[in-house]
Scaffold this motif. Structure first.
Motif, PDB file in Angstrom:
ATOM      1  N   ASN A 192     -12.198   6.033  -2.613  1.00 35.41           N
ATOM      2  CA  ASN A 192     -11.319   6.693  -1.651  1.00 35.41           C
ATOM      3  C   ASN A 192     -10.103   5.832  -1.337  1.00 35.41           C
ATOM      4  O   ASN A 192      -8.994   6.329  -1.202  1.00 35.41           O
ATOM      5  CB  ASN A 192     -12.070   6.973  -0.346  1.00 35.41           C
ATOM      6  CG  ASN A 192     -13.056   8.101  -0.528  1.00 35.41           C
ATOM      7  OD1 ASN A 192     -13.007   8.806  -1.541  1.00 35.41           O
ATOM      8  ND2 ASN A 192     -13.971   8.250   0.424  1.00 35.41           N
ATOM      9  N   HIS A 193     -10.358   4.569  -1.202  1.00 36.72           N
ATOM     10  CA  HIS A 193      -9.254   3.679  -0.841  1.00 36.72           C
ATOM     11  C   HIS A 193      -8.163   3.736  -1.891  1.00 36.72           C
ATOM     12  O   HIS A 193      -6.965   3.805  -1.579  1.00 36.72           O
ATOM     13  CB  HIS A 193      -9.755   2.243  -0.656  1.00 36.72           C
ATOM     14  CG  HIS A 193      -8.884   1.437   0.271  1.00 36.72           C
ATOM     15  ND1 HIS A 193      -7.722   0.847  -0.143  1.00 36.72           N
ATOM     16  CD2 HIS A 193      -8.988   1.159   1.604  1.00 36.72           C
ATOM     17  CE1 HIS A 193      -7.158   0.232   0.889  1.00 36.72           C
ATOM     18  NE2 HIS A 193      -7.926   0.399   1.965  1.00 36.72           N
ATOM     19  N   ILE A 194      -8.586   3.741  -3.135  1.00 38.84           N
ATOM     20  CA  ILE A 194      -7.602   3.829  -4.221  1.00 38.84           C
ATOM     21  C   ILE A 194      -6.875   5.166  -4.142  1.00 38.84           C
ATOM     22  O   ILE A 194      -5.646   5.232  -4.238  1.00 38.84           O
ATOM     23  CB  ILE A 194      -8.287   3.644  -5.595  1.00 38.84           C
ATOM     24  CG1 ILE A 194      -8.841   2.217  -5.684  1.00 38.84           C
ATOM     25  CG2 ILE A 194      -7.299   3.911  -6.736  1.00 38.84           C
ATOM     26  CD1 ILE A 194      -9.695   1.956  -6.899  1.00 38.84           C
ATOM     27  N   ALA A 195      -7.630   6.221  -3.898  1.00 41.64           N
ATOM     28  CA  ALA A 195      -7.025   7.550  -3.857  1.00 41.64           C
ATOM     29  C   ALA A 195      -6.038   7.689  -2.687  1.00 41.64           C
ATOM     30  O   ALA A 195      -4.981   8.276  -2.825  1.00 41.64           O
ATOM     31  CB  ALA A 195      -8.107   8.608  -3.743  1.00 41.64           C
ATOM     32  N   PHE A 196      -6.363   7.126  -1.546  1.00 38.85           N
ATOM     33  CA  PHE A 196      -5.537   7.344  -0.362  1.00 38.85           C
ATOM     34  C   PHE A 196      -4.401   6.328  -0.211  1.00 38.85           C
ATOM     35  O   PHE A 196      -3.381   6.631   0.392  1.00 38.85           O
ATOM     36  CB  PHE A 196      -6.384   7.278   0.923  1.00 38.85           C
ATOM     37  CG  PHE A 196      -7.515   8.265   0.970  1.00 38.85           C
ATOM     38  CD1 PHE A 196      -7.468   9.439   0.208  1.00 38.85           C
ATOM     39  CD2 PHE A 196      -8.633   8.019   1.766  1.00 38.85           C
ATOM     40  CE1 PHE A 196      -8.516  10.342   0.257  1.00 38.85           C
ATOM     41  CE2 PHE A 196      -9.673   8.925   1.818  1.00 38.85           C
ATOM     42  CZ  PHE A 196      -9.629  10.094   1.048  1.00 38.85           C
ATOM     43  N   THR A 197      -4.631   5.126  -0.712  1.00 34.81           N
ATOM     44  CA  THR A 197      -3.627   4.081  -0.441  1.00 34.81           C
ATOM     45  C   THR A 197      -3.052   3.476  -1.706  1.00 34.81           C
ATOM     46  O   THR A 197      -2.107   2.683  -1.646  1.00 34.81           O
ATOM     47  CB  THR A 197      -4.229   2.922   0.376  1.00 34.81           C
ATOM     48  OG1 THR A 197      -5.050   2.136  -0.501  1.00 34.81           O
ATOM     49  CG2 THR A 197      -5.050   3.413   1.540  1.00 34.81           C
ATOM     50  N   LEU A 225       0.853  -1.174   0.000  1.00 32.15           N
ATOM     51  CA  LEU A 225       0.000   0.000   0.000  1.00 32.15           C
ATOM     52  C   LEU A 225       0.899   1.237   0.000  1.00 32.15           C
ATOM     53  O   LEU A 225       2.100   1.148   0.250  1.00 32.15           O
ATOM     54  CB  LEU A 225      -0.902   0.025   1.246  1.00 32.15           C
ATOM     55  CG  LEU A 225      -2.250  -0.690   1.115  1.00 32.15           C
ATOM     56  CD1 LEU A 225      -2.044  -2.188   0.925  1.00 32.15           C
ATOM     57  CD2 LEU A 225      -3.117  -0.416   2.342  1.00 32.15           C
ATOM     58  N   ARG A 226       0.290   2.364  -0.291  1.00 31.75           N
ATOM     59  CA  ARG A 226       1.031   3.622  -0.213  1.00 31.75           C
ATOM     60  C   ARG A 226       0.137   4.659   0.444  1.00 31.75           C
ATOM     61  O   ARG A 226      -0.308   5.619  -0.168  1.00 31.75           O
ATOM     62  CB  ARG A 226       1.459   4.106  -1.611  1.00 31.75           C
ATOM     63  CG  ARG A 226       2.583   3.300  -2.254  1.00 31.75           C
ATOM     64  CD  ARG A 226       3.916   3.462  -1.486  1.00 31.75           C
ATOM     65  NE  ARG A 226       5.003   2.660  -2.067  1.00 31.75           N
ATOM     66  CZ  ARG A 226       5.281   1.399  -1.717  1.00 31.75           C
ATOM     67  NH1 ARG A 226       4.558   0.786  -0.790  1.00 31.75           N
ATOM     68  NH2 ARG A 226       6.283   0.767  -2.276  1.00 31.75           N
ATOM     69  N   CYS A 227      -0.144   4.439   1.712  1.00 30.11           N
ATOM     70  CA  CYS A 227      -1.050   5.354   2.403  1.00 30.11           C
ATOM     71  C   CYS A 227      -0.408   6.735   2.474  1.00 30.11           C
ATOM     72  O   CYS A 227       0.768   6.855   2.773  1.00 30.11           O
ATOM     73  CB  CYS A 227      -1.339   4.850   3.809  1.00 30.11           C
ATOM     74  SG  CYS A 227      -1.921   3.163   3.819  1.00 30.11           S
ATOM     75  N   LYS A 228      -1.211   7.730   2.209  1.00 29.16           N
ATOM     76  CA  LYS A 228      -0.666   9.086   2.182  1.00 29.16           C
ATOM     77  C   LYS A 228      -0.113   9.494   3.550  1.00 29.16           C
ATOM     78  O   LYS A 228       0.775  10.317   3.659  1.00 29.16           O
ATOM     79  CB  LYS A 228      -1.762  10.075   1.772  1.00 29.16           C
ATOM     80  CG  LYS A 228      -2.271   9.863   0.356  1.00 29.16           C
ATOM     81  CD  LYS A 228      -2.244  11.166  -0.413  1.00 29.16           C
ATOM     82  CE  LYS A 228      -2.822  11.060  -1.812  1.00 29.16           C
ATOM     83  NZ  LYS A 228      -2.029  10.240  -2.722  1.00 29.16           N
ATOM     84  N   TRP A 229      -0.668   8.939   4.571  1.00 33.17           N
ATOM     85  CA  TRP A 229      -0.293   9.334   5.942  1.00 33.17           C
ATOM     86  C   TRP A 229       0.728   8.388   6.570  1.00 33.17           C
ATOM     87  O   TRP A 229       1.008   8.471   7.748  1.00 33.17           O
ATOM     88  CB  TRP A 229      -1.546   9.351   6.815  1.00 33.17           C
ATOM     89  CG  TRP A 229      -2.329   8.056   6.715  1.00 33.17           C
ATOM     90  CD1 TRP A 229      -2.046   6.880   7.325  1.00 33.17           C
ATOM     91  CD2 TRP A 229      -3.475   7.830   5.918  1.00 33.17           C
ATOM     92  NE1 TRP A 229      -2.947   5.921   6.967  1.00 33.17           N
ATOM     93  CE2 TRP A 229      -3.851   6.484   6.096  1.00 33.17           C
ATOM     94  CE3 TRP A 229      -4.232   8.639   5.042  1.00 33.17           C
ATOM     95  CZ2 TRP A 229      -4.961   5.910   5.436  1.00 33.17           C
ATOM     96  CZ3 TRP A 229      -5.334   8.071   4.416  1.00 33.17           C
ATOM     97  CH2 TRP A 229      -5.684   6.710   4.608  1.00 33.17           C
ATOM     98  N   CYS A 230       1.249   7.487   5.773  1.00 33.66           N
ATOM     99  CA  CYS A 230       2.099   6.427   6.320  1.00 33.66           C
ATOM    100  C   CYS A 230       3.180   6.999   7.246  1.00 33.66           C
ATOM    101  O   CYS A 230       3.882   7.934   6.904  1.00 33.66           O
ATOM    102  CB  CYS A 230       2.765   5.655   5.194  1.00 33.66           C
ATOM    103  SG  CYS A 230       3.876   4.392   5.805  1.00 33.66           S
ATOM    104  N   SER A 231       3.302   6.407   8.427  1.00 32.75           N
ATOM    105  CA  SER A 231       4.309   6.906   9.357  1.00 32.75           C
ATOM    106  C   SER A 231       5.544   6.008   9.399  1.00 32.75           C
ATOM    107  O   SER A 231       6.412   6.175  10.235  1.00 32.75           O
ATOM    108  CB  SER A 231       3.701   7.032  10.757  1.00 32.75           C
ATOM    109  OG  SER A 231       3.246   5.778  11.179  1.00 32.75           O
ATOM    110  N   ASN A 232       5.580   5.056   8.494  1.00 32.70           N
ATOM    111  CA  ASN A 232       6.758   4.187   8.429  1.00 32.70           C
ATOM    112  C   ASN A 232       7.374   4.174   7.028  1.00 32.70           C
ATOM    113  O   ASN A 232       7.509   3.119   6.413  1.00 32.70           O
ATOM    114  CB  ASN A 232       6.402   2.752   8.823  1.00 32.70           C
ATOM    115  CG  ASN A 232       6.049   2.652  10.294  1.00 32.70           C
ATOM    116  OD1 ASN A 232       6.628   3.344  11.119  1.00 32.70           O
ATOM    117  ND2 ASN A 232       5.080   1.815  10.611  1.00 32.70           N
ATOM    118  N   PRO A 233       7.752   5.335   6.522  1.00 35.65           N
ATOM    119  CA  PRO A 233       8.242   5.390   5.136  1.00 35.65           C
ATOM    120  C   PRO A 233       9.474   4.512   4.916  1.00 35.65           C
ATOM    121  O   PRO A 233       9.737   4.091   3.791  1.00 35.65           O
ATOM    122  CB  PRO A 233       8.574   6.868   4.926  1.00 35.65           C
ATOM    123  CG  PRO A 233       8.775   7.426   6.297  1.00 35.65           C
ATOM    124  CD  PRO A 233       7.829   6.654   7.164  1.00 35.65           C
TER     125      PRO A 233
END
Ligand code: SF4
Ligand code: SF4
Lengths: 302, 806
Positions: free
Chosen positions: A192-197, A32-40
């Motif tokens: 949304n899921h596609i857009a955010f992750t 996934l590539r969550c926009k808010w990911c805190s573990n880059p």
């Protein structure tokens, strides 16, 4: 076969990743590539180098060592051209101040288990164990399975912290060796899921239902990022979906967005995608939590 | 929230407002110097010239008690005073006087541990000083001190602290017996003993001194009766008037007979406590197992309906608070080693009973609640626990720890009892142990004086001089030559040679330290004649001897060794980088140390040094070396004897302790950079805790490392200090996991553990000085992390959250 895995760290005395005192294994790689990911640092499996500007004494040693003139010094520390700098290992070696840190190491399942066993007394006293997290641990299925099998031979509780976007035959294989599944549902609407992750969540919702059918203990985690997935509809549809999973779900954790990972982006030379963040509507969250708790499920806010 | 869990039923029986007032009084109290005791003892001594010293001390004790100012603290149910006003420190000229006079004008100018002093007090002290000058314990010690000791002191290796100039303290009287019998009984025993024709002169003087002291004490108690009645007459508040009348009545016969009820029991403990602190200026006079010996009285009163739980809690609370009214003044040079006016009056709860059943009772819970209401530094509150301790008690303790007051300090029965049995102490007695002072261990009513903290030995400095063939780089003094040659250069060809050098240095200075103990002890045997304190400890009354003369049943002492972890970490660096991996040479390491890790080459070496495993991370490589370091000292102990060996005690020996109060800081000042990566003049490690900033794998790793040490042989106390952020303990779930952590630590086999639960202020400091805080674990979102590893923004976020009552 002796499986090898790629992990970043083992976090001991983990108290929020499942029952009891746990050690959480952070595994590299995520689909996934969550926009808010805190573990880059865990997004892909290649080793990552963090640069700690606050440790750097501007001595210039790395500038001389780096190939292709890929590091230059400024008053704000080193400017690293990550594409051109192919010998960060050497730069790290030469730096006198440990300003560089390499993330990601290869480890065999056996060695990992040996390390994890060191806290066995703490696990058994507290009903805790090991949690495989990441990244997406399910991407290293064979490694995780081998480690989990060995851990269970020692009577150690195992948990998988997954986003669930993995083929069912693989995921179910892993889950067979787990006592608990921590399951993320990030947003409800596919669009949304596609857009955010970056991916469709059909497989995620399906897998959740399949796990529930197996009667496996689940802790469902609902992240709330203001401006992304904090609308009433999003929250309530996620909660309603979780309710359909039935008694498998032992707890719902509402996880508030935090900016704790932002600094890592800078250290990795990456760009953080969220520039502005709205304030969380705590009243709304309380309301949703109440509804979630209706059925008697335990609900927490973190 | 006033209470942790307690729900009062009889609210009128516990006056919380009054507790707050009394607590405020104690919090705002100001230390001062009181010359009254000094004046009185001088008057008495002038009249008793030529008599036996112990009799002179006893007569002076009685004389002081007869003439000193007494008062009853406003708002308090517990009474009794050590000096003429709240928090005044009496002066004990018989132990040492020169420093008092030298520092007279500085007491109120100190930067810490300030004492107010009036011109009149100064004048009075100057006048009496002439009488004592040259005739004190300190003078006697100095007379006998060898040049070896003085040199080792100059090198910064030995520190004699209290024992060279004050009384010894560290006593836990047999409170159970005192409550059961009363002082008059002890007095009559002494009289009976005196009729024995076969007594030696020493015996006779001892019993006579006991009689004089106890008469003095009984008379002292009666003075409070008269005072209370007088105060009652003018008291306008009805409730207080009634209380004063009760006190007046109580003191008419208190200690003439067995204790009648719980209130009297608490009062008796407090009086005996301060009486010991009027007799001698040692510190660490302790309450021992308070919940154990008080329980019968409590239970009886509750059954009779003469007391409520609430009233009992109120009395305990007052007892705790009154401990803050006592004080001790030390030379300024010693104050660095023990900052914050400490008296180390330990009070302990719970743990196994002598019959091996668990002793937890209602009072154990009430004491924790009382500590929560008072939260002052005294009494130093500790708790024993074991595999059978009720989880509810551990939970209550965890809740108190969570408030951040650092108490209770937790002692593991499973290890400590074994450590005492390893000395030969019978299980029945071993199971009855208690903490004395900080983490020292002793058997109440059976141990004589300090089990630890005789001479302080700076192991950081030992390590440093080992690098220079025995030469101290600061003073230039060389007392031993490791390679047999004068001068600082030495070459080590392999790790084995390094290890042998460590053993040699350790033995050399430990021998001197034992010598130093002996000299101080010899003098204390005379000047610290303490018939009052002695008569409550087995077998003094049976043998007719004071503690220091061999009266104690168990005579177990130890020094305080500071910095064992620094030594182990340093040896690991030497072994790994120089000999195993051959990454650097001895000379490279040495020059990097000399440069205090600055400069390009030194910085690089510093990085390599930092990458070698450090104790506290559950790394066997270094943990085993630290263990070797502990064992290297334990190996020496069978050869060391106390002065009392063969003169009375059933067991007499040396053991080990890492209890070191705040001395790891000033001891660090004396030491340059060390091979473990420590920078020059920074603190040594504390107790057996990892060196500040080197444990990076969380609390379980620390426990695992400490569990590898020979804890069952460190019978005088093995100190471990850990720090948690409030967030890691917030909420029921986290608290439960913390309790699990405590219980697992028992199974792991650590000796002791205490916790700092830090708040915002510390976190801010941690942000500013990250190198000092690497052991700080905080909760980040869904997991725990090392605070200093987080970005500044993250740290800010966490700081903000803590404030939100997370
Ligand atoms: S070598 Fe290290 S300290 Fe020197 S400039 Fe580069 S990053 Fe900074
Ligand atoms: S699933 Fe987790 S690790 Fe993967 S991108 Fe999303 S937040 Fe990051």
């Amino acid at each position: 076969m002796e499986e090898k895995g790629i992990i970043s760290t083992i976090q001991r005395y983990s108290i929020k990743d499942g029952p009891g005192i746990r050690s959480t294994v952070f595994m590299s790689g995520c689909n996934l590539r969550c926009k808010w990911c805190s573990n880059p640092e865990l997004l892909d499996m290649s080793p990552k180098y963090m640069y700690f500007e606050n440790r750097c004494v501007r001595c210039g040693s790395c500038v001389d060592t780096a190939v292709n003139n890929s590091i230059s010094l400024s008053s704000n520390g080193c400017i690293i051209d990550r594409e051109m700098c192919t010998n960060l290992d050497e730069c790290m070696e030469i730096c006198p101040k440990e300003a560089f840190e390499k993330i990601g190491m290869e480890i065999t399942a056996d060695d990992l288990v040996k390390k994890l066993l060191r806290d066995k007394v703490f696990y058994s006293q507290s009903g805790g164990g090991t949690t495989f997290s990441g990244g997406e641990p399910a991407l290293q299925a064979r490694f995780v399975i081998e480690a989990a099998q060995k851990l269970r031979q020692y009577g150690i509780n195992t948990a998988l912290d997954t986003a669930g976007a993995v083929k069912w035959d693989i995921l179910s294989d892993i889950i067979n060796h787990m006592d608990v599944v921590l399951y993320d549902i990030k947003t409800y609407k596919t669009k949304n899921h596609i857009a955010f992750t970056g991916i469709d969540n059909g497989i995620i919702l399906e897998n959740a239902q399949r796990i529930a059918k197996l009667k496996k203990d689940m802790i469902v985690r609902l992240i709330i990022v203001p401006g992304f997935n904090d609308s009433w509809e999003d929250l309530i549809s996620r909660v309603n979906f979780v309710k359909t999973l039935g008694s498998s779900v032992k707890r719902i954790d509402f996880i508030q967005y935090h900016t704790l990972g932002v600094g890592k982006y800078k250290r990795l030379g990456m760009k953080y995608q969220i520039t502005k963040i709205k304030k969380l509507d705590t009243k709304l969250i309380e309301k949703v939590m109440k509804i979630a708790a209706d059925t008697g499920i335990k609900v927490t806010l973190q | 929230m006033e209470f942790l869990e307690f729900i009062p039923q009889q609210e009128k029986d516990i006056d919380l407002e009054r507790i707050h007032r009394l607590r405020k009084t104690m919090q705002n109290r100001r230390a001062s110097i009181c010359s009254e005791r000094a004046r009185l003892i001088t008057e008495s001594f002038r009249r008793t010239e030529g008599e036996d010293y112990i009799l002179r001390k006893a007569e002076a004790f009685a004389y002081i008690l007869e003439h000193m100012t007494i008062y009853i603290q406003k708002d308090s149910l517990i009474f009794g005073n050590q000096a003429s006003c709240n928090f005044a420190a009496p002066i004990f000229p018989e132990y040492s006087i020169d420093w008092v006079i030298n520092e007279l004008d500085e007491f109120d100018q100190r930067s810490g541990d300030i004492f107010q002093i009036s011109a009149q007090v100064k004048q009075e002290l100057r006048e009496i000083a002439v009488y004592w000058h040259g005739n004190t314990h300190e003078d006697e010690v100095m007379k006998n001190t060898t040049t070896y000791i003085l040199q080792a002191e100059k090198q910064g290796i030995l520190h004699r602290g209290g024992i060279s100039m004050s009384g010894d303290g560290h006593i836990v009287p047999d409170y159970a017996l005192i409550l059961q019998k009363g002082l008059r009984w002890f007095l009559n025993e002494a009289k009976m003993k005196l009729s024995d024709k076969s007594l030696t002169k020493e015996n006779k003087s001892f019993y006579k001194a006991v009689i004089i002291s106890l008469e003095g004490a009984l008379h002292f108690i009666k003075r409070y009766s008269a005072l209370a009645y007088k105060l009652a007459e003018i008291e306008t508040d009805i409730t207080r008037k009634q209380e004063l009348l009760v006190i007046g009545k109580m003191c008419e016969a208190l200690m003439e007979q067995p204790v009648q009820n719980f209130y009297e029991g608490c009062e008796t403990c407090y009086l005996v406590h301060i009486l010991q602190m009027i007799e001698s200026n040692g510190h660490s006079f302790c309450y021992g197992r308070f919940d154990q010996y008080m329980y019968n009285l409590y239970e009886r009163d509750i059954q009779k309906g003469t007391i409520t739980k609430e009233k009992a809690l109120e009395i305990i609370t007052h007892l705790f608070l009154m401990n803050s009214s006592n004080n001790k003044v030390r030379p300024y040079g010693h104050t660095k080693f023990s900052q914050g006016y400490p008296l180390y009056s330990n009070l302990m709860i719970s743990g196994y009973k002598p019959d091996c059943s668990d002793g937890t009772n209602e009072l154990s819970y009430l004491c924790i609640e009382a500590m929560n209401l008072t939260k002052m530094a005294e009494p130093n509150f500790s708790m024993r626990y074991n595999k059978n301790t009720p989880r509810s008690l551990v939970r209550l303790a965890a809740k108190l720890i969570r408030t951040g007051c650092g108490m209770p300090s937790m002692f593991n029965d499973e290890v400590i009892i074994k450590s005492l049995e390893n000395l030969g102490i019978p299980s029945k007695d071993a199971r009855d142990y208690c903490a004395i002072g900080c983490v020292e261990i002793g058997i109440p009513g059976k141990y004589g004086h300090r089990s630890t903290g005789m001479t302080y030995v700076n192991w950081g400095k030992l390590l440093e001089i080992m690098l220079y063939n025995g030469v101290d780089p600061d003073s230039g003094i060389q007392m031993l030559q490791i390679n047999g040659k004068q001068g600082s250069s030495i070459n080590y060809n392999n790790y084995d040679e390094v290890w042998k050098a460590w053993e040699k240095v350790l033995r050399f200075y430990s021998d001197i330290a034992v010598d130093c103990d002996r000299i101080c002890d010899n003098s204390l045997a005379f000047y610290d004649s303490d018939p009052f304190a002695s008569c409550f400890v087995d077998n003094c009354m049976k043998l007719g001897k004071t503690l220091k003369n061999g009266g104690a049943k168990y005579d177990v002492i130890s020094q305080s060794n500071i910095g064992p972890i620094i030594v182990g970490n340093a040896l690991a660096v030497i072994k790994k980088l120089i000999f195993d991996d051959k990454k650097i040479t001895w000379n490279q390491l040495l020059s990097a140390i000399k440069e205090n890790w600055t400069g390009k080459e030194a910085m690089h070496i510093h990085k390599l040094v930092k990458q070698v495993p450090k104790f506290g991370n559950d790394e066997d490589y270094v943990d085993n070396i630290v263990k070797d370091v502990f064992n290297s000292y334990l190996k020496l102990l069978p050869d060391y004897k106390t002065n009392r060996y063969g003169k009375g005690p059933e067991i007499s020996c040396y053991t080990m302790s890492t209890s070191n109060i705040t001395s790891y800081v000033p001891n660090g000042f004396a030491v340059g950079a060390t091979p473990d990566g420590r920078t020059a003049r920074s603190p040594l490690n504390e107790g057996c805790s990892p060196t500040q900033g080197t444990d990076k794998n969380g609390p379980t790793a620390v426990i695992n490392s400490v569990a590898k040490l020979p804890n069952e042989k460190i019978a005088a106390g093995q100190l471990l200090n850990m720090r948690f952020s409030p967030g890691t303990l917030a909420g029921n779930e986290n608290l439960d996991k913390f309790i699990d952590f405590l219980e697992a630590s028992v199974l792991k086999g650590i000796f002791h553990n205490q916790f700092n639960v830090v708040g915002t202020k510390t976190l801010l400091d941690a942000k500013k000085y990250p190198e000092n805080y690497t052991d700080l674990i905080v909760r980040v979102a869904g997991y725990c992390a090392q605070f200093v590893s987080l970005m500044p923004e993250t740290q800010d976020a966490i700081i903000a959250r803590t404030e939100n009552n997370w």
